[in-house]
Enzyme design. Structure first.
Site, mmCIF file in Angstrom:
data_model
loop_
_atom_site.group_PDB
_atom_site.id
_atom_site.type_symbol
_atom_site.label_atom_id
_atom_site.label_comp_id
_atom_site.label_asym_id
_atom_site.label_seq_id
_atom_site.Cartn_x
_atom_site.Cartn_y
_atom_site.Cartn_z
ATOM 1 N N TYR A 25 0.948 -1.107 -0.107
ATOM 2 C CA TYR A 25 -0.005 -0.021 -0.014
ATOM 3 C C TYR A 25 1.000 1.442 0.013
ATOM 4 O O TYR A 25 0.735 2.371 0.709
ATOM 5 C CB TYR A 25 -0.767 0.007 1.199
ATOM 6 C CG TYR A 25 -2.197 0.977 1.138
ATOM 7 C CD1 TYR A 25 -3.209 0.561 0.174
ATOM 8 C CD2 TYR A 25 -2.444 1.961 1.808
ATOM 9 C CE1 TYR A 25 -4.254 1.134 -0.172
ATOM 10 C CE2 TYR A 25 -3.462 2.757 1.721
ATOM 11 C CZ TYR A 25 -4.612 2.284 0.618
ATOM 12 O OH TYR A 25 -5.486 3.104 0.603
ATOM 13 N N GLY A 26 2.089 1.246 -1.042
ATOM 14 C CA GLY A 26 2.721 2.371 -0.991
ATOM 15 C C GLY A 26 2.374 3.344 -2.026
ATOM 16 O O GLY A 26 0.937 3.367 -2.285
ATOM 17 N N VAL A 85 11.911 -7.741 -2.692
ATOM 18 C CA VAL A 85 11.079 -8.733 -1.606
ATOM 19 C C VAL A 85 10.021 -9.624 -2.166
ATOM 20 O O VAL A 85 9.676 -10.493 -1.465
ATOM 21 C CB VAL A 85 10.546 -7.702 -0.389
ATOM 22 C CG1 VAL A 85 11.842 -6.992 0.281
ATOM 23 C CG2 VAL A 85 9.659 -6.933 -0.974
ATOM 24 N N HIS A 108 5.923 -4.200 -12.743
ATOM 25 C CA HIS A 108 7.456 -4.550 -13.428
ATOM 26 C C HIS A 108 7.655 -5.988 -13.561
ATOM 27 O O HIS A 108 7.479 -6.765 -12.735
ATOM 28 C CB HIS A 108 8.273 -3.647 -12.274
ATOM 29 C CG HIS A 108 9.695 -3.723 -13.018
ATOM 30 N ND1 HIS A 108 10.054 -3.493 -14.013
ATOM 31 C CD2 HIS A 108 11.007 -3.719 -12.215
ATOM 32 C CE1 HIS A 108 11.543 -3.415 -14.200
ATOM 33 N NE2 HIS A 108 12.027 -3.608 -13.068
ATOM 34 N N GLY A 134 2.387 6.907 -8.160
ATOM 35 C CA GLY A 134 0.971 6.599 -7.759
ATOM 36 C C GLY A 134 0.207 7.920 -7.596
ATOM 37 O O GLY A 134 -0.931 7.875 -7.622
ATOM 38 N N ASP A 191 13.470 -0.760 -19.011
ATOM 39 C CA ASP A 191 13.304 -0.108 -17.864
ATOM 40 C C ASP A 191 14.811 0.069 -17.318
ATOM 41 O O ASP A 191 14.993 1.239 -16.609
ATOM 42 C CB ASP A 191 12.251 -0.602 -16.989
ATOM 43 C CG ASP A 191 12.033 0.061 -15.506
ATOM 44 O OD1 ASP A 191 11.546 0.943 -15.368
ATOM 45 O OD2 ASP A 191 12.666 -0.446 -14.619
ATOM 46 N N GLU A 231 20.649 24.094 -12.757
ATOM 47 C CA GLU A 231 19.953 24.203 -13.946
ATOM 48 C C GLU A 231 19.363 23.162 -14.726
ATOM 49 O O GLU A 231 18.618 23.337 -15.498
ATOM 50 C CB GLU A 231 20.669 25.150 -14.847
ATOM 51 C CG GLU A 231 20.919 26.602 -13.939
ATOM 52 C CD GLU A 231 21.612 27.795 -14.825
ATOM 53 O OE1 GLU A 231 21.732 27.507 -16.020
ATOM 54 O OE2 GLU A 231 22.106 28.750 -14.371
#
Length: 333
Positions: A25-26, A85, A108, A134, A191, A231
């Site tokens: 639930y991140g 994990v 992913h 998210g 990715d 910059e």
């Protein structure tokens, strides 16, 4: 060209009688859970008893279970825990509770592509990967819009995996913007390459090299910081919004001339190295190295991070950022 799916290509009906478990639930987990629920889908959340997110998920009105229990209850299990994990969570809590016809999903492809998770043949396996954080996924959904996403079908045991994946993508709002079909291999390798060669590794190496070049030539570190790091955001924001040509439209002619006449020197120097980095991703060398590094409690990882924290650009930047009231002033640790 890529196949792109939109709202009219997906139906939420296939999920109407199913339960979706969001594992984690991140950043992504909370957005997926809230959006799916607001789309009329039954959602439960899977968290460890000690998870700091447990209270938040319950306050948001979700039933929160252990991952084992959630896997038993759910028909679709979206795994949104960190890559490192996931294999242990899958092996200990998810795999023993899978039954034929269920589906597991990812945002992913690392663990599927590199064989760290090998699902049984009688379940569906798919990916829905929003191309944004998210909070943006949630915000755009609430605005009646969406964030583009990637979709991939790794294993279609039921014959309905693509329909389920598209329904999931629609449930989080992604089909409002467009969902691009890919493969677990393509998503994973591109990715990792983007992170290593451009977005993280490439950008930070370029900043440090530019900063060091100016300081070693006798220029003040503060000037080097402004020109080579501070910059950068101005330019990246223009590229993000308008592309490279749009960025060039907005900068001075002098900057533009320097760009097009000198930039190729960097291009020619780094492209062969980028090809080697891509090869190490494609042949699994990077994945094997990273897996072993984690198994050894990350000695190289920690040493290199700590070394870079001592770089002069960090010391100078910390001091200069205190002069910028538009920044939060709070240093991340």
């Amino acid at each position: 060209m890529a196949k792109i799916y939109y709202d009219e290509d997906a139906s939420l009906g296939i999920l109407a009688m199913k339960t979706v478990a969001i594992v984690g639930y991140g950043s992504q987990g909370h957005a997926h859970a809230l959006n799916l629920r607001d789309s009329g889908i039954r959602v439960i959340v899977a968290l460890d008893d000690k998870s700091p997110h447990r209270k938040t998920a319950m306050e948001d009105g979700f039933s929160v279970y252990t991952t084992s229990r959630a896997t038993q209850e759910a028909d679709v299990i979206m795994i949104l825990t960190p890559d490192t994990v996931q294999p242990a969570v899958y092996k200990e809590c998810i795999e023993p509770n899978l039954t034929p016809g269920k589906a597991i999903a990812f945002a992913h492809g690392f663990n599927i592509h590199f064989g760290q998770i090998v699902p049984p043949k009688d379940i569906d396996v798919f990916m829905v990967a929003p191309k944004g954080p998210g909070h943006l996924v949630r915000w755009m959904y609430e605005e009646g819009k969406g964030v583009p996403a990637l979709i991939s079908i790794h294993q279609d045991a039921t014959g309905s995996c693509r329909d389920i994946a598209l329904a999931y993508a629609k449930g989080i709002g992604a089909t409002r913007a467009g969902v691009i079909e890919t493969t677990f291999r393509e998503e994973t390798e591109t990715d990792l390459f983007g992170e290593q060669a451009v977005l993280c590794g490439g950008a930070t190496a370029l900043i440090k090299a530019g900063f060091e070049t100016l300081v070693e030539a006798g220029y003040q570190p503060e000037m080097a910081y402004f020109e080579c790091l501070h910059e950068l955001k101005l330019i990246v924001d223009l590229i993000y919004q308008h592309g490279i040509a749009g960025m060039r439209y907005s900068i001075s002619d002098t900057a533009k001339y320097g760009d097009v006449t000198r930039g190729d020197r960097v291009y020619e120097a780094v492209k062969p190295l980028m090809k080697q980095m891509l090869k190490e991703i494609q042949d699994g060398e990077f994945a094997r190295e990273w897996i072993l590094e984690n198994q050894a409690n990350r000695p190289v990882y920690n040493a290199l991070l700590n070394k870079d924290k001592e770089h002069l650009v960090e010391k100078v930047g910390k001091e200069l950022r205190q002069m910028m009231p538009w920044l939060s002033g709070k240093e991340l640790k």
